[in-house]
Design an enzyme around this catalytic site. Structure first.
Site, PDB file in Angstrom:
ATOM      1  N   LYS A  54       0.849  -1.205   0.000  1.00  0.00           N
ATOM      2  CA  LYS A  54       0.000   0.000   0.000  1.00  0.00           C
ATOM      3  C   LYS A  54       0.880   1.249   0.000  1.00  0.00           C
ATOM      4  O   LYS A  54       0.637   2.198  -0.757  1.00  0.00           O
ATOM      5  CB  LYS A  54      -0.933  -0.006   1.223  1.00  0.00           C
ATOM      6  CG  LYS A  54      -2.025  -1.058   1.098  1.00  0.00           C
ATOM      7  CD  LYS A  54      -2.799  -1.270   2.383  1.00  0.00           C
ATOM      8  CE  LYS A  54      -3.741  -2.466   2.214  1.00  0.00           C
ATOM      9  NZ  LYS A  54      -4.400  -2.886   3.432  1.00  0.00           N
ATOM     10  N   GLN A  98      -4.582  -1.580   9.471  1.00  0.00           N
ATOM     11  CA  GLN A  98      -4.403  -2.937   8.943  1.00  0.00           C
ATOM     12  C   GLN A  98      -4.961  -3.961   9.927  1.00  0.00           C
ATOM     13  O   GLN A  98      -4.594  -3.978  11.096  1.00  0.00           O
ATOM     14  CB  GLN A  98      -2.903  -3.193   8.683  1.00  0.00           C
ATOM     15  CG  GLN A  98      -2.627  -4.513   7.995  1.00  0.00           C
ATOM     16  CD  GLN A  98      -3.220  -4.603   6.592  1.00  0.00           C
ATOM     17  OE1 GLN A  98      -3.119  -3.676   5.805  1.00  0.00           O
ATOM     18  NE2 GLN A  98      -3.861  -5.723   6.283  1.00  0.00           N
ATOM     19  N   ASP A 121     -11.388   2.650   3.395  1.00  0.00           N
ATOM     20  CA  ASP A 121     -11.683   1.217   3.268  1.00  0.00           C
ATOM     21  C   ASP A 121     -13.190   0.983   3.089  1.00  0.00           C
ATOM     22  O   ASP A 121     -13.607  -0.083   2.652  1.00  0.00           O
ATOM     23  CB  ASP A 121     -11.242   0.485   4.546  1.00  0.00           C
ATOM     24  CG  ASP A 121      -9.908  -0.224   4.380  1.00  0.00           C
ATOM     25  OD1 ASP A 121      -9.557  -0.554   3.238  1.00  0.00           O
ATOM     26  OD2 ASP A 121      -9.229  -0.459   5.403  1.00  0.00           O
TER      27      ASP A 121
END
Ligand code: NAP
Length: 302
Positions: A54, A98, A121
């Site tokens: 990422k 995460q 997200d």
């Protein structure tokens, strides 16, 4: 028949080029770039490798990128304080935590603490609600389903009026993609069926699908005879079925398989995604797209 391959690796490059061009233009006109913070707790090798990818992608696109690597022992209170710090930071447009988090931390509490306008997200209940309403309400579609829809559209597959069957009803893939495909609008307008472990006669539903989206996590679940000739098959499954030595690095790597019997299915389907190299590369790509979108919302140029 040999199906057209829908390659996530190629579509990823197309989209990343589009994002990079937009970032450059906004930087020149408005003097700002998208800001993304990645919060990693602990040292799980899988999490480190996802976060590294990422970060690498964000850097390639010219984003401002901050890494917050925190020890496994961080308290829930300190993690919440860290999130609040970035909620209040105007140079940050996306906050990414995460998962999984250590057991002493409540995932839900952490994810719900992220400002919904920085929740790139798309997991915050407010963004799940916005997705359900559809249309202009949607801010950040969750990344894997958004990647799936983008692949279907870019492959030129007609979605309007299409019978879409989704295998799996998880909150991160099955339910959101079903919701997205049933909405009124481009890339959607489909008739959607969702099937799962309690479904009677899975095969009969799959056989009706013009677009079959499989996200079960069961290797070889979908048999070739369940596929309607000419259908578009999107295989989301990523299953480790063994190990091999990489020719490139000489290191042990996982052998991956999808949920569909690919070799046989490609002779029946009209188009199909491979595993690996199909849906996989799309998730991080759409995360970057959501972060750019977040900046554009903030600048009033979305
Ligand atoms: P999940 O939370 O385990 O959900 C799996 C779903 O499939 C459940 O709804 C389950 O039904 C259903 N299912 C399982 N076995 C089935 C069977 N035999 N017949 C019918 N339905 C069945 O999984 P997920 O997180 O959605 O992920 C699914 C797969 O996609 C995994 O392989 C995962 O690694 C992969 N994935 C890939 C990406 C990516 O490429 N970027 C992203 C996310 C996930 P019940 O609800 O009835 O249990």
């Amino acid at each position: 028949m040999t199906a057209k391959l829908i390659k996530g690796t190629e579509i990823r490059e197309e989209i990343l080029e589009e994002i990079a061009a937009e970032v450059k233009e906004i930087k020149e006109k408005n003097g700002v770039v998208p800001g993304l913070v990645t919060i990693l707790v602990g040292e799980s090798p899988a999490s480190i490798s996802y976060v590294t990818l990422k970060i690498k992608t964000a850097n390639r696109l010219g984003f401002k990128e901050i890494q917050e690597n925190q020890p496994e022992t961080i308290s829930e209170e300190d993690l919440l304080a860290l999130i609040n710090k970035y909620n209040d930071d105007d140079s940050i447009h996306g906050i990414l935590v995460q998962l999984p988090l250590p057991k002493h931390i409540d995932d839900k509490k952490i994810l719900n603490a992220i400002d919904p306008d920085k929740d790139v997200d798309g997991f915050h209940p407010i963004n799940v609600g916005r997705l359900m309403i559809g249309g202009d309400e949607v801010k950040f579609p969750p990344c894997t389903p958004a990647g799936i829809q983008e692949m279907i559209v870019r492959a030129g597959v007609e979605t309007s009026g299409a019978e879409v069957v989704v295998v799996g009803r998880s909150n991160i893939v099955g339910k959101p993609i079903a919701n997205m495909m049933v909405q009124k609008g481009p890339g959607a307008n489909s008739t959607v069926t969702v099937v799962h472990t309690r479904t009677r006669d899975l095969a009969s539903h799959c056989k009706r699908a013009d677009i079959l989206i499989v996200a079960a996590g069961v290797p070889g679940l979908v048999k070739p005879e369940w596929i309607k000739p000419g259908a578009c098959v999107i295989d989301v499954g990523v299953n480790r079925i063994g190990e091999k030595i990489s020719e490139k690095t000489g290191k042990k790597i996982a052998i991956l398989s999808g949920d569909v019997d690919f070799d046989a299915a490609k002779e029946i389907a009209g188009s199909i995604t491979p595993v690996p190299g199909g849906v996989g590369p799309m998730t991080i790509t759409m995360l970057m797209k959501n972060t750019l979108k977040s900046l554009k919302f903030r600048q009033g140029i979305a």
